[in-house]
Enzyme design. Sequence first.
Site, short mmCIF file in Angstrom:
data_model
loop_
_atom_site.label_atom_id
_atom_site.label_comp_id
_atom_site.label_asym_id
_atom_site.label_seq_id
_atom_site.Cartn_x
_atom_site.Cartn_y
_atom_site.Cartn_z
N LYS A 136 0.82 -1.32 -0.03
CA LYS A 136 0.10 0.01 -0.10
C LYS A 136 0.84 1.41 -0.07
CE LYS A 136 -4.22 -2.07 2.24
NZ LYS A 136 -5.02 -2.00 3.40
N ASP A 192 -10.64 2.35 2.18
CA ASP A 192 -11.06 2.00 3.58
C ASP A 192 -11.46 3.20 4.44
OD1 ASP A 192 -10.00 -0.54 3.39
OD2 ASP A 192 -8.11 0.04 3.89
P1 NAP Z 1 -1.68 -3.95 10.76
O1 NAP Z 1 -1.06 -2.64 9.98
O2 NAP Z 1 -0.58 -5.05 10.51
O3 NAP Z 1 -1.56 -3.45 12.13
C1 NAP Z 1 -1.74 -4.62 13.38
C2 NAP Z 1 -2.59 -3.94 14.39
O4 NAP Z 1 -2.76 -4.76 15.44
C3 NAP Z 1 -1.23 -3.23 15.20
O5 NAP Z 1 -2.07 -2.10 15.96
C4 NAP Z 1 -0.64 -4.22 16.32
O6 NAP Z 1 -0.20 -3.93 17.37
C5 NAP Z 1 -2.15 -4.98 16.62
N1 NAP Z 1 -1.98 -6.27 16.85
C6 NAP Z 1 -1.34 -7.40 16.40
N2 NAP Z 1 -1.63 -8.42 17.42
C7 NAP Z 1 -1.86 -8.00 18.53
C8 NAP Z 1 -2.07 -8.54 19.81
N3 NAP Z 1 -1.79 -9.79 20.16
N4 NAP Z 1 -2.30 -7.80 20.90
C9 NAP Z 1 -2.61 -6.39 20.61
N5 NAP Z 1 -2.77 -5.77 19.55
C10 NAP Z 1 -2.05 -6.43 18.48
O7 NAP Z 1 -2.90 -4.39 10.24
P2 NAP Z 1 -4.04 -3.76 9.38
O8 NAP Z 1 -3.90 -3.46 8.13
O9 NAP Z 1 -4.10 -2.36 10.39
O10 NAP Z 1 -5.47 -4.61 9.80
C11 NAP Z 1 -6.02 -4.70 11.19
C12 NAP Z 1 -7.25 -5.54 10.83
O11 NAP Z 1 -8.25 -4.96 10.37
C13 NAP Z 1 -7.10 -6.73 10.09
O12 NAP Z 1 -7.87 -7.83 11.02
C14 NAP Z 1 -7.46 -6.52 8.98
O13 NAP Z 1 -8.18 -7.83 8.36
C15 NAP Z 1 -8.74 -5.72 9.23
N6 NAP Z 1 -9.23 -4.96 8.16
C16 NAP Z 1 -10.49 -4.80 7.82
C17 NAP Z 1 -11.04 -4.23 6.95
C18 NAP Z 1 -12.41 -4.26 6.19
O14 NAP Z 1 -12.79 -3.96 5.05
N7 NAP Z 1 -13.45 -4.93 7.21
C19 NAP Z 1 -10.19 -3.45 5.85
C20 NAP Z 1 -8.98 -3.12 6.30
C21 NAP Z 1 -8.29 -4.00 7.57
P3 NAP Z 1 1.41 -3.29 17.36
O15 NAP Z 1 1.55 -2.05 16.74
O16 NAP Z 1 1.51 -3.47 19.07
O17 NAP Z 1 2.16 -4.66 16.76
#
Ligand code: NAP
Length: 285
Positions: free
Chosen positions: A66, A103
């Site tokens: 991205k 998003d």
């Molecule tokens: P990302 O950039 O990898 O960020 C992951 C986030 O999760 C970070 O804040 C991370 O914290 C936290 N995290 C991971 N494991 C954790 C744990 N065990 N305990 C506490 N915090 C934890 O991921 P992203 O792209 O933002 O996506 C996040 C979620 O949104 C995913 O599940 C994705 O599928 C969903 N999503 C959904 C849509 C939709 O259209 N519905 C669109 C986009 C994303 P740290 O910084 O401490 O590692």
Amino acid sequence: MTGRVALLGKPLKRRHSQVMHDAAFDAAGIDARYVLAEIEPDAVEDAVREARGEGWLGLGVTAPYKQVVASLVDEVESDAATIGAVNNVVRTADGRLIGFNTDAPGFRAGVELAMGRSLQGADVVVMGAGGAAHAVVYACLDAGARSVVVANRTVDRATALVARFAGMGEGSLTALAAADPSLAGAFAAADVAVNATTVGMIDPGATIPIELLRSEATVFDLVYVPAETPLIAAARARGMRAANGSEMLIAQAAIAFERWTGVGGMAGVMRAAVAPLLADPSVRA
Ligand code: NAP
């Protein structure tokens, strides 16, 4: 010539976007296909260059490309630049590529449906500080939220997110560590609490203690695989408004489709097409 949109990412484990867009192309009578392009980092530049050619409508972009795609297109729209992520690209008639982000508007559509009201004036708690959380916070501030508290396991990422959006909108914006005791007060005041982490999808458990929320508050989980995370199950068990990320997924896809084709109103077609995948317990994150 059959038109094309390619989704660039690695790995590409899910077919939800492909199923929604191909159903919408069929319903709109457009001869085009949405193809999954799981490519290596050194192939991204060529893939973007190819999308300038005849027959291309645009690109979808997912992790981990991205940011890099934003640097390869001809123009990045201002909201995508502020968020720091391009998750879709549209090709103009003269072969220019414009990066945009769906998003943020997808989240707004999904969460306002779940809340039964606008985000304007709302008090929001967002768990997470990754790519999705950036879009969520942008949408909340853009919609006129009164306060947004961003809490993350790694507090430095929450602090950096807040610094990025400083000065945007009228509402207050605060970063906290997820373990900070003062987060309890933010939960107690929240109109909506949002999980924008991968917890519930990859790691088990939940980021939001339901018992700290007011019973009128809404719980919104961006995760949509599985369809019912422990967070959503707990909120529903308490009789609260709660929704997973499926309506956000559908709304952002419909917005992208309209940019590529000029055809709006495809959310219903997409919702019906993706419903079996969303309901399939064998589909894993
Ligand atoms: P990302 O950039 O990898 O960020 C992951 C986030 O999760 C970070 O804040 C991370 O914290 C936290 N995290 C991971 N494991 C954790 C744990 N065990 N305990 C506490 N915090 C934890 O991921 P992203 O792209 O933002 O996506 C996040 C979620 O949104 C995913 O599940 C994705 O599928 C969903 N999503 C959904 C849509 C939709 O259209 N519905 C669109 C986009 C994303 P740290 O910084 O401490 O590692």
